[in-house]
Design an enzyme around this catalytic site. Structure first.
Site, PDB file in Angstrom:
ATOM      1  N   GLN A 261      64.751  52.309  88.441  1.00  0.00           N
ATOM      2  CA  GLN A 261      65.830  52.655  87.294  1.00  0.00           C
ATOM      3  C   GLN A 261      67.145  52.224  87.655  1.00  0.00           C
ATOM      4  OE1 GLN A 261      63.789  56.685  86.576  1.00  0.00           O
ATOM      5  NE2 GLN A 261      64.345  56.041  84.704  1.00  0.00           N
TER       6      GLN A 261
ATOM      7  N   HIS B  80      58.369  57.044  93.082  1.00  0.00           N
ATOM      8  CA  HIS B  80      58.673  57.270  91.700  1.00  0.00           C
ATOM      9  C   HIS B  80      58.242  56.169  90.801  1.00  0.00           C
ATOM     10  CE1 HIS B  80      61.760  59.628  89.204  1.00  0.00           C
ATOM     11  NE2 HIS B  80      61.265  58.870  88.472  1.00  0.00           N
TER      12      HIS B  80
ATOM     13  N   ASN C 261      56.913  61.748  92.599  1.00  0.00           N
ATOM     14  CA  ASN C 261      57.440  62.121  91.552  1.00  0.00           C
ATOM     15  C   ASN C 261      56.257  62.045  90.214  1.00  0.00           C
ATOM     16  OD1 ASN C 261      59.993  62.549  89.670  1.00  0.00           O
ATOM     17  ND2 ASN C 261      59.043  60.935  88.479  1.00  0.00           N
ATOM     18  N   GLU C 262      56.138  63.362  89.665  1.00  0.00           N
ATOM     19  CA  GLU C 262      55.247  63.553  88.573  1.00  0.00           C
ATOM     20  C   GLU C 262      53.801  62.748  88.620  1.00  0.00           C
ATOM     21  OE1 GLU C 262      57.955  62.232  85.375  1.00  0.00           O
ATOM     22  OE2 GLU C 262      59.086  63.955  85.404  1.00  0.00           O
TER      23      GLU C 262
HETATM   24  C1  BGC Z   1      61.228  60.730  84.950  1.00  0.00           C
HETATM   25  C2  BGC Z   1      62.319  59.605  85.110  1.00  0.00           C
HETATM   26  C3  BGC Z   1      62.638  59.459  83.516  1.00  0.00           C
HETATM   27  C4  BGC Z   1      63.107  60.659  82.767  1.00  0.00           C
HETATM   28  C5  BGC Z   1      63.555  60.689  81.540  1.00  0.00           C
HETATM   29  C6  BGC Z   1      61.072  61.871  83.917  1.00  0.00           C
HETATM   30  O1  BGC Z   1      59.853  62.191  83.536  1.00  0.00           O
HETATM   31  O2  BGC Z   1      60.971  61.138  86.304  1.00  0.00           O
HETATM   32  O3  BGC Z   1      62.063  58.640  85.852  1.00  0.00           O
HETATM   33  O4  BGC Z   1      63.785  58.745  83.434  1.00  0.00           O
HETATM   34  O5  BGC Z   1      61.843  61.512  82.884  1.00  0.00           O
HETATM   35  O6  BGC Z   1      62.591  60.340  80.664  1.00  0.00           O
END
Ligand code: BGC
Length: 461
Positions: A22, A117, A161-162
């Site tokens: 990003q 990520h 991440n997530e």
């Molecule tokens: C993510 C980010 C994203 C942010 C805003 C999160 O779920 O980890 O990468 O930019 O949300 O949408």
């Protein structure tokens, strides 16, 4: 008029969070680059220069983080840079990240390093990505190389991440690469990510036993449109699958998904801390016209503040309930690893920040071990499927991806004041939000002018 200070504990980490793809720019060797080339992002955009961090502009943005009086920063390492071809590791890329870590430390910012990520190296996705049974081991090999090189200067590692966002967006909803729509594939990927997290945890600990390892879990607040057994069932399904299964597997060693149970014993007890990423609340209902989505409908509630597009309701108070559940389930210290709002004009960001941090403070007050807060994000950046859609600006600083010009939004000052004081105090809040919002949030009598930590048993929350 009551003046008060909501004090945070000494040593609390205050930062912002970013992710490699990003902000770096010029990532041409990962699955997101291919996805962008295929025209799958908003207005067929590509990430381009992003925030130009790969060319060294992280230096000036870390200056900004320092000026915001932050003492930490969460960023991610791009696997495709470190391992551009399978089993070939690039020393120059490793040196780049070592420089970033040194630049953070030089400014008094504790690094929290995320190892995955959302992006995968192209070579990996060409071999089936996270559906390939070998991928968790390949991920652990990359992690080992990174920790051997950088582990001396990093205490906090965030493996993935997530995972459930990666699995659902890429394999059920088709919005992220590889754009699949299959419940089976989503569940398989979730399982593989769990194996990947466990393998990475053990790899990190083998190299750096003192390291503190966790991962970032995206949690959704959920409600039904009205009480009804079918809607309640739909809500439970989303809650158990999206919010809970992955976290529970880290304590039980068993991943329980609808109609699928897998033993992953090596995942048990692979957490030193847990990260909470929190943004939205959704309304979940059973809907007979949605067989393709297992009869589930997920929409923003009609009342409340709505985010742009398909995002949910902006409801910062949900943070507290998520912190409570995560702590109750894992017993581990927590970091809020992401929290923020898409708001190009800073119209609601200051209020959102105050409401969010009031929720975090309430948790701290009641002895939930929250150790830090990372705002998403420092500078506007490439917002995945939304690309540079002007509605999806999350930064404390606006950033023009073409001219690279940065401009502070008013909430940058608010965040600076909070971080500098390690507290949310009434004067700072009054300066940042309209008087009527202040009165609605803090009807005086409820707020104690002096802070005392309550033992958990006395918690009235
Ligand atoms: C993510 C980010 C994203 C942010 C805003 C999160 O779920 O980890 O990468 O930019 O949300 O949408």
């Amino acid at each position: 008029m009551v003046d008060f200070t909501m004090q945070f504990p000494a040593g609390f980490l205050w930062g912002t969070a970013t992710a490699a793809h990003q902000v770096e720019g010029g990532n041409t060797n990962n699955n997101w680059h291919a996805w962008e080339q295929a025209g799958r992002v908003y207005q067929r955009q590509t990430h381009g220069l992003a925030c130009d961090w790969w060319n060294g502009r992280y230096e000036e943005d870390f200056d900004r983080a320092e000026a915001l009086r932050n003492n930490a920063h969460r960023f991610s390492i791009e696997w495709s840079r470190i391992e551009p071809e399978e089993d070939r590791f690039d020393d120059r890329a490793i040196a780049h990240y070592a420089d970033m870590i040194a630049a953070l430390r030089a400014r008094g910012l504790e690094p929290m390093v995320t190892l995955h990520h959302f992006t995968d190296p192209l070579w990996l996705s060409e071999q089936g990505g996270w559906l390939n049974p070998e991928t968790p081991a390949r991920f652990a090999r990359f992690v080992r190389v990174v920790v051997e090189a950088l582990g001396g200067d990093v205490r906090l590692w965030c493996t993935i991440n997530e995972p459930m966002v990666y699995a659902s967006q890429g394999y059920l909803l088709g919005r992220f690469p590889p754009g699949k729509r299959s419940v089976r594939a989503m569940f398989r990927v979730a399982e593989q990510l769990l194996r990947g997290h466990a393998a990475a945890y053990h790899a990190i600990k083998a190299v750096a036993p003192e390291a503190e390892v966790g991962f970032a879990k995206h949690q959704l607040s959920l409600r039904t449109p009205w009480p009804h057994a079918l809607h309640a069932g739909a809500l439970r399904l989303v809650r158990n699958t999206f919010n809970r299964a992955f976290v529970l597997a880290l304590t039980t060693g068993e991943l329980r998904l609808p109609m699928r149970r897998v033993e992953v014993p090596q995942a048990r007890d692979t957490l030193d801390w847990i990260g909470l990423n929190y943004y939205y609340r959704f309304q979940v209902s059973f809907h007979p016209f949605y067989p393709h989505q297992v009869f589930l409908r997920q929409t923003p509630p009609r009342d409340g503040i709505r985010g742009p597009g398909d995002t949910g309701e902006i409801w910062p108070e949900g943070l507290l309930e998520q912190i409570k559940w995560l702590y109750k389930t894992t017993g581990k210290p927590l970091y809020v690893t992401e929290n923020g709002v898409p708001d190009p004009d800073d119209a609601i960001r200051p209020l959102h920040m105050v409401r969010s941090l009031r929720s975090v403070w309430k948790a701290v007050m009641h002895s939930y071990p929250v150790r830090g807060y990372f705002y998403w994000t420092l500078v506007d950046n490439f917002e995945w499927a939304e690309g540079y859609d002007p509605r999806f600006r999350f930064g404390l600083y606006a950033c023009d991806p073409v001219t690279q010009e940065r401009t502070a939004r008013p909430s940058a000052t608010l965040y600076r004041d909070i971080c500098a004081a390690n507290a949310l105090d009434s004067e700072t809040i009054r300066r940042a939000i309209p008087a009527h919002e202040f009165d609605a949030l803090f009807p005086g009598v409820e707020v104690q002018p002096r802070v005392t930590l309550l033992p958990r048993e006395e918690s009235q929350l």
